[in-house]
Design an enzyme around this catalytic site. Structure first.
Site, PDB file in Angstrom:
ATOM      1  N   ALA A  72       0.844  -1.204   0.000  1.00  0.00           N
ATOM      2  CA  ALA A  72       0.000   0.000   0.000  1.00  0.00           C
ATOM      3  C   ALA A  72       0.879   1.254   0.000  1.00  0.00           C
ATOM      4  O   ALA A  72       0.634   2.209  -0.754  1.00  0.00           O
ATOM      5  CB  ALA A  72      -0.928  -0.008   1.215  1.00  0.00           C
ATOM      6  N   TYR A  73       1.887   1.223   0.840  1.00  0.00           N
ATOM      7  CA  TYR A  73       2.802   2.363   0.919  1.00  0.00           C
ATOM      8  C   TYR A  73       3.511   2.568  -0.423  1.00  0.00           C
ATOM      9  O   TYR A  73       3.568   3.690  -0.942  1.00  0.00           O
ATOM     10  CB  TYR A  73       3.819   2.107   2.031  1.00  0.00           C
ATOM     11  CG  TYR A  73       4.776   3.241   2.300  1.00  0.00           C
ATOM     12  CD1 TYR A  73       4.372   4.370   3.012  1.00  0.00           C
ATOM     13  CD2 TYR A  73       6.103   3.185   1.862  1.00  0.00           C
ATOM     14  CE1 TYR A  73       5.261   5.405   3.271  1.00  0.00           C
ATOM     15  CE2 TYR A  73       6.989   4.212   2.118  1.00  0.00           C
ATOM     16  CZ  TYR A  73       6.565   5.327   2.825  1.00  0.00           C
ATOM     17  OH  TYR A  73       7.448   6.349   3.079  1.00  0.00           O
TER      18      TYR A  73
END
Ligand code: NAP
Length: 252
Positions: free
Chosen positions: A156-157
């Site tokens: 996600a990051y």
């Protein structure tokens, strides 16, 4: 004085890179407008700027909320009459887990904090910059999600930070004629609370990933942001600027 009388928004100013940037930009003559959620920390950073002879205003808020970016722009205009630059730097790693085990809520939260916040910031900042003849916007991306930054558990990051590069490219192209420049700054590992500060094992692991065998200080990253916000970089827009201790040229 690289930022003499320029009004600059800095988000994530309560800690780490943003906190270092607030002091550095103010020392270079900027009027800084500080954002993050922790009001107490922002007040301390602003007071430090003022006691060193600089000018600062602050407003606590959450970059995931749609009105906050506009409120920071309104504060800049209300207090200093203009907006010359923005270091849209607030960000969070979120839960570190492989994608099959990752909650959708974590995915959405990381994207909102790191990527949608940048869209909201640009949406609020670009019109006032255009009206005043131009400006410079910097997003804090990361080596994670770019070259040599495919760390497991950080999907996600990584996606949010890679998205900032695409956002900077599109915005750089869209607003070049209006003299609004938009660039992405890609730090390598940096010694901050998010970067493992206080955890020797994490610091040793991340330092070892870098050919320089160390992490950056927050001020080293803030200096690169200073360059992108200053008139030293007037021919740069839409660029992913690596400041990563050689991470992108790591061989193994
Ligand atoms: P940090 O010390 O943890 O600072 C993160 C900042 O973001 C804090 O000021 C935090 O303020 C703010 N923030 C987080 N979520 C927010 C929200 N929802 N609304 C408003 N503010 C929020 O970490 P840092 O390392 O300085 O991180 C700064 C940026 O650098 C981030 O975008 C990070 O992804 C990026 N980066 C860091 C590294 C590294 O190794 N440290 C490497 C590459 C990129 P509040 O908690 O007060 O809201």
């Amino acid at each position: 004085m690289e930022l003499n009388k320029k009004t600059i928004i800095v988000t994530g100013a309560s800690s780490g890179i943003g906190k270092a940037a607030a002091s550095l930009f103010a020392a270079e003559g900027a009027q800084v407008v500080l954002g993050a959620r922790r009001a107490g920390n922002l007040e301390i950073v602003a007071e430090r700027v003022k006691s060193a002879g600089g000018e600062a205003a602050w407003l606590a808020g959450d970059v995931r909320e749609h009105g906050y970016a506009q409120a920071l722009v309104d504060l800049a205009i209300g207090k200093f009459g203009k907006l010359d630059g923005a270091f849209n730097n607030a960000g969070a790693v979120g839960a570190m887990t492989p994608v099959p085990d990752m909650d959708v809520a974590n995915w959405n939260d990381v994207i909102a904090t790191n990527l949608t916040s940048a869209f909201l910031a640009a949406k609020a900042q670009i019109p006032v910059m255009t009206a005043h003849g131009g400006g410079s916007i910097v997003f804090t991306s990361s080596f994670v999600g770019y070259s040599n930054g495919g760390l497991p558990g950080m999907a996600a990051y990584a996606a949010s930070k890679a998205g900032l590069v695409g956002l900077a490219q599109s915005l750089g192209s869209e607003h070049a004629a209006a003299n609004v420049r938009v660039n992405a700054l890609l730090p390598g590992g940096t010694v901050t609370p998010a970067g493992g500060e206080g955890n020797p094992d994490v610091l040793a692991f991340v330092s070892g990933l870098h050919p320089m065998k160390r992490m950056a200080s927050p001020t080293e990253i803030a200096q690169a942001a200073l360059f992108l916000l200053s008139d030293r970089s007037t021919f740069m827009t839409g660029s992913p600027m690596l400041v990563d201790g050689g991470m992108s040229v790591r061989l193994t």
